[in-house]
Design an enzyme around this catalytic site. Sequence first.
Site, PDB file in Angstrom:
ATOM      1  N   HIS A  68      -4.649  54.587 -11.131  1.00  0.00           N
ATOM      2  CA  HIS A  68      -5.978  54.525 -11.755  1.00  0.00           C
ATOM      3  C   HIS A  68      -6.215  55.468 -12.920  1.00  0.00           C
ATOM      4  CE1 HIS A  68      -7.175  51.722  -8.676  1.00  0.00           C
ATOM      5  NE2 HIS A  68      -6.763  52.556  -7.731  1.00  0.00           N
ATOM      6  N   LYS A 112      -1.426  42.388  -7.450  1.00  0.00           N
ATOM      7  CA  LYS A 112      -2.724  42.995  -7.095  1.00  0.00           C
ATOM      8  C   LYS A 112      -3.834  42.248  -7.840  1.00  0.00           C
ATOM      9  CE  LYS A 112      -4.830  47.549  -6.521  1.00  0.00           C
ATOM     10  NZ  LYS A 112      -4.628  49.001  -6.588  1.00  0.00           N
ATOM     11  N   HIS A 114      -9.136  56.432  -3.429  1.00  0.00           N
ATOM     12  CA  HIS A 114      -9.329  54.981  -3.445  1.00  0.00           C
ATOM     13  C   HIS A 114     -10.379  54.639  -4.485  1.00  0.00           C
ATOM     14  CE1 HIS A 114     -10.535  50.978  -1.909  1.00  0.00           C
ATOM     15  NE2 HIS A 114     -11.769  51.450  -1.844  1.00  0.00           N
TER      16      HIS A 114
HETATM   17  P1  139 Z   1      -6.310  51.252  -1.507  1.00  0.00           P
HETATM   18  O1  139 Z   1      -5.050  50.972  -0.792  1.00  0.00           O
HETATM   19  O2  139 Z   1      -7.459  50.319  -1.357  1.00  0.00           O
HETATM   20  O3  139 Z   1      -6.876  52.718  -1.074  1.00  0.00           O
HETATM   21  P2  139 Z   1      -6.647  51.222  -4.349  1.00  0.00           P
HETATM   22  O4  139 Z   1      -7.923  51.996  -4.338  1.00  0.00           O
HETATM   23  O5  139 Z   1      -5.726  51.506  -5.446  1.00  0.00           O
HETATM   24  O6  139 Z   1      -5.873  51.471  -3.030  1.00  0.00           O
HETATM   25  N1  139 Z   1      -9.365  54.985   1.955  1.00  0.00           N
HETATM   26  C1  139 Z   1     -10.079  53.876   1.771  1.00  0.00           C
HETATM   27  N2  139 Z   1      -9.722  52.631   1.476  1.00  0.00           N
HETATM   28  C2  139 Z   1     -10.700  51.705   1.350  1.00  0.00           C
HETATM   29  N3  139 Z   1     -12.025  51.985   1.458  1.00  0.00           N
HETATM   30  C3  139 Z   1     -12.431  53.220   1.749  1.00  0.00           C
HETATM   31  N4  139 Z   1     -13.746  53.490   1.807  1.00  0.00           N
HETATM   32  C4  139 Z   1     -11.432  54.223   1.922  1.00  0.00           C
HETATM   33  N5  139 Z   1     -11.494  55.543   2.220  1.00  0.00           N
HETATM   34  C5  139 Z   1     -10.240  55.980   2.240  1.00  0.00           C
HETATM   35  C6  139 Z   1      -6.039  53.849  -0.981  1.00  0.00           C
HETATM   36  C7  139 Z   1      -6.223  54.555   0.344  1.00  0.00           C
HETATM   37  O7  139 Z   1      -7.530  55.115   0.457  1.00  0.00           O
HETATM   38  C8  139 Z   1      -7.909  55.167   1.841  1.00  0.00           C
HETATM   39  C9  139 Z   1      -7.114  54.095   2.556  1.00  0.00           C
HETATM   40  O8  139 Z   1      -6.502  54.672   3.669  1.00  0.00           O
HETATM   41  C10 139 Z   1      -6.072  53.620   1.541  1.00  0.00           C
HETATM   42  O9  139 Z   1      -4.764  53.716   2.027  1.00  0.00           O
HETATM   43  O10 139 Z   1     -10.082  47.058  -3.226  1.00  0.00           O
HETATM   44  C11 139 Z   1      -8.706  46.860  -3.135  1.00  0.00           C
HETATM   45  C12 139 Z   1      -7.970  47.507  -4.290  1.00  0.00           C
HETATM   46  O11 139 Z   1      -8.470  46.968  -5.524  1.00  0.00           O
HETATM   47  C13 139 Z   1      -8.748  48.021  -6.416  1.00  0.00           C
HETATM   48  C14 139 Z   1      -8.894  49.257  -5.621  1.00  0.00           C
HETATM   49  C15 139 Z   1      -8.146  49.004  -4.338  1.00  0.00           C
HETATM   50  O12 139 Z   1      -6.877  49.636  -4.389  1.00  0.00           O
HETATM   51  N6  139 Z   1      -9.942  47.782  -7.234  1.00  0.00           N
HETATM   52  C16 139 Z   1     -10.985  47.056  -6.771  1.00  0.00           C
HETATM   53  C17 139 Z   1      -9.984  48.350  -8.496  1.00  0.00           C
HETATM   54  O13 139 Z   1      -9.048  49.040  -8.921  1.00  0.00           O
HETATM   55  N7  139 Z   1     -11.081  48.130  -9.276  1.00  0.00           N
HETATM   56  C18 139 Z   1     -12.152  47.405  -8.829  1.00  0.00           C
HETATM   57  O14 139 Z   1     -13.154  47.271  -9.592  1.00  0.00           O
HETATM   58  C19 139 Z   1     -12.101  46.855  -7.549  1.00  0.00           C
END
Ligand code: 139
Length: 123
Positions: A12, A40, A118
């Site tokens: 990011h 993704k 995240h």
């Molecule tokens: P992700 O594996 O979802 O999180 P990204 O953010 O890169 O990786 N964690 C949480 N995860 C989800 N929700 C919460 N409230 C959390 N609190 C802690 C990384 C780690 O963070 C932890 C988890 O354990 C997790 O392993 O939404 C799906 C993906 O799409 C991206 C962000 C996300 O991936 N996305 C979505 C964007 O980049 N932009 C957008 O506008 C929307």
Amino acid sequence: KETQAEKFLRQHMDPDTSTVTASYCNKMMKHQNIMVGDCKLVNTFIHEPLPDVQAVCFQGNVPCKNTKPNCHKSSSKMRITDCHLKKEAKYPKCEYETQQLRKSIIVTCEGNPYVPVHFNGSV
Ligand code: 139
């Protein structure tokens, strides 16, 4: 092994880019190794200094999209690029739309130090 905080940086953070071209997302999603076994759907890159993004962990508390409580919304708008997977794209040919925006970001923070792990969305 890569920590969640390091993964957030890789997926990011792109502070040194201010203007992006149409091919930005196609390049970045490959170079930053963001696709593993699948394309993704959405990924956001933030073009602001790292300290400014880390500071969001101490700004407005908001509920996360998935009901977890630990999300924070940036008090100012940030320069970001959203990469959206094109509908017809099939792994390993993950093709993306590149969209430059200025929005508040919402991140989840964890740990000590309390840092982004995240990307929850932008508003
Ligand atoms: P992700 O594996 O979802 O999180 P990204 O953010 O890169 O990786 N964690 C949480 N995860 C989800 N929700 C919460 N409230 C959390 N609190 C802690 C990384 C780690 O963070 C932890 C988890 O354990 C997790 O392993 O939404 C799906 C993906 O799409 C991206 C962000 C996300 O991936 N996305 C979505 C964007 O980049 N932009 C957008 O506008 C929307």
